[in-house]
Design an enzyme around this catalytic site. Structure first.
Site, PDB file in Angstrom:
ATOM      1  N   SER A  94      56.705 130.923  19.851  1.00  0.00           N
ATOM      2  CA  SER A  94      57.337 130.563  20.735  1.00  0.00           C
ATOM      3  C   SER A  94      55.926 130.227  21.721  1.00  0.00           C
ATOM      4  O   SER A  94      55.305 132.220  21.942  1.00  0.00           O
ATOM      5  CB  SER A  94      57.947 130.687  21.464  1.00  0.00           C
ATOM      6  N   HIS A 108      53.027 123.174  24.419  1.00  0.00           N
ATOM      7  CA  HIS A 108      53.739 123.903  24.250  1.00  0.00           C
ATOM      8  C   HIS A 108      54.323 123.694  22.902  1.00  0.00           C
ATOM      9  O   HIS A 108      54.418 122.742  22.273  1.00  0.00           O
ATOM     10  CB  HIS A 108      55.473 123.931  25.401  1.00  0.00           C
ATOM     11  N   ASN A 110      56.558 125.416  19.359  1.00  0.00           N
ATOM     12  CA  ASN A 110      57.705 126.984  18.846  1.00  0.00           C
ATOM     13  C   ASN A 110      57.854 125.872  16.636  1.00  0.00           C
ATOM     14  O   ASN A 110      57.762 125.428  17.303  1.00  0.00           O
ATOM     15  CB  ASN A 110      59.036 127.120  19.813  1.00  0.00           C
ATOM     16  N   ARG A 112      61.135 127.631  14.182  1.00  0.00           N
ATOM     17  CA  ARG A 112      60.959 129.117  13.901  1.00  0.00           C
ATOM     18  C   ARG A 112      62.292 128.978  13.106  1.00  0.00           C
ATOM     19  O   ARG A 112      62.527 127.689  12.267  1.00  0.00           O
ATOM     20  CB  ARG A 112      62.048 129.348  15.272  1.00  0.00           C
ATOM     21  N   HIS A 142      48.612 113.400  18.984  1.00  0.00           N
ATOM     22  CA  HIS A 142      49.199 112.409  18.026  1.00  0.00           C
ATOM     23  C   HIS A 142      49.638 112.418  16.437  1.00  0.00           C
ATOM     24  O   HIS A 142      50.058 112.708  15.971  1.00  0.00           O
ATOM     25  CB  HIS A 142      50.361 111.348  18.829  1.00  0.00           C
TER      26      HIS A 142
END
Length: 300
Positions: A94, A108, A110, A112, A142
Site C-alpha cells: 500500500s 494512492h 494498493n 493485496r 486513466h
C-alpha cells in the site's frame, strides 16, 4: 477451493519485490532524500516493512508499506468479511504519495491477496487526487490503467473497475469525489494464476502511470495561495481515510501497526471553516474535473 501456502508465498514475494522497485523509482525521482525503513512484527501473527520518505525534493511525504499477516479476526468484524470462521491471512503493498508542489497530484495505490476460510481473493487499484489538474495528466493516468486491463480477460474490466473507483472514493458527507479516480477492485475471485498475472501487471505499471506526471509538474512555480488550497484539499483526503476507507478499518480492527496504517495521512493539513474557492478562480476549476468522465477515451 482451499487456499494454498504456495499461493500466499508467491503473492507475498511479489509484493515485497514490488515495494523494493517502487521505492527505488520514487527515491530517484525525488532526488533529495531516501526512505527510512521500519521492520515490525504483529503480535497476532505476521510482519511488515514500512518505508517513509519525508521532506524530500518532490515528496513532502511518501509512504510505501508491505505486510504479510495472519491470525484471527474479532467475531463481529469477521462477519463483515467473506469466508467462514475467524482465521485469515493478508499480504500486500500500500502506498500514498503526498507531493510538495501543489501542481503535482497526490496518488494512492494498493494491491493485496487475502484468504479467510475457503475463500481467497485479490483487491487493489490506484487513484489520482489533483489539486490543480491538467487534462493530459488525468488522461495519461486513466489510459495507463485502461491498457493494463485490456491485456487481461474477464473478470478484469476497466469500465467496471473505473466505476467502482468513482463510487468508492467518494465523500458522502461532502457529496463530492476525493479525486479523479482510476481503478478499484475488491473480492476478485477466480483462477489464482490468471488473476495474479493481472495484479502483477497492474503493480508493475504503477510507476509508468504516475512518475511522468510528477516529472512534468514538479518544477513548476507555485505561490502561497496554491499551497493553502492544497492543504485545504488534503483535509478531504484525511476525512476519507479516517471515516470511510475499508483498508484503514481492516488494519486497525485486525491489530495492525497504527503508524504504518496511518502513514497515508499528509504531514500538513488545513481545515478552514467553510472554505470555498473564488468563483472563476484556478482553484474552482477542480470542481469540473472531479465529475466522473470517460478519461481513457479522451485525447490530451
Amino acid at each position: 477451493m482451499q487456499p494454498t501456502d504456495q499461493e500466499r508465498t508467491r503473492a507475498a514475494g511479489y509484493f515485497k519485490e514490488l515495494q523494493d522497485r517502487i521505492c527505488v523509482g520514487l527515491a530517484e525521482a525525488d532526488g533529495k532524500n531516501t526512505f527510512r525503513e521500519d521492520v515490525w512484527q504483529r503480535a497476532g501473527g505476521g510482519w511488515g516493512r514500512s518505508r517513509i520518505l519525508a521532506d524530500g525534493g518532490v515528496f513532502e511525504k511518501a509512504g510505501v508499506n508491505f505486510s504479510e499477516v495472519h491470525g484471527q479476526m474479532a467475531p463481529e468484524f469477521a462477519r463483515q468479511i467473506p469466508g467462514e470462521g475467524l482465521d485469515f491471512t493478508a499480504t500486500g503493498i500500500s502506498l500514498v504519495l503526498h507531493p510538495r508542489n501543489p501542481l503535482v497530484p497526490t496518488v494512492h495505490a494498493n494491491f493485496r491477496f487475502l484468504t479467510k476460510g475457503e475463500k481467497e481473493w485479490f483487491g487493489g487499484g490506484s487513484d489520482l487526487t489533483p489539486y490543480y489538474p491538467f487534462r493530459e495528466d488525468v488522461i495519461h493516468f486513466h489510459k495507463t490503467w485502461h491498457k493494463v486491463c485490456a491485456r487481461h480477460a474477464a473478470p478484469v474490466d476497466y469500465e467496471r473497475f473505473k466505476k467502482a473507483c468513482d463510487s468508492y472514493f467518494f465523500l458522502p458527507h461532502r457529496n463530492e469525489p476525493r479525486g479523479v479516480g482510476g481503478i478499484f477492485f475488491d473480492n476478485l475471485e477466480g483462477d489464482f494464476q490468471t488473476l495474479f498475472a493481472f495484479v502483477q501487471d497492474a503493480g508493475n505499471s504503477f510507476l509508468d502511470a504516475y512518475l511522468p506526471i510528477a516529472r512534468r509538474r514538479k518544477d513548476l512555480p507555485y505561490t502561497d495561495k496554491h499551497k493553502t488550497f492544497q492543504e485545504n484539499r488534503r483535509g478531504r483526503y484525511v476525512e476519507f481515510n479516517l471515516i470511510h476507507d475499508r483498508g484503514t478499518a481492516f488494519g486497525l480492527k485486525t491489530g495492525g501497526r497504527t503508524e504504518s496504517i496511518l502513514m497515508s495521512l499528509p504531514p500538513v493539513v488545513r481545515w478552514q471553516y467553510d472554505y470555498q474557492p473564488e468563483p472563476g478562480s484556478a482553484e474552482a476549476v477542480l470542481d469540473e474535473f472531479l465529475k466522473p468522465r470517460d478519461w481513457a477515451n479522451e485525447m490530451p
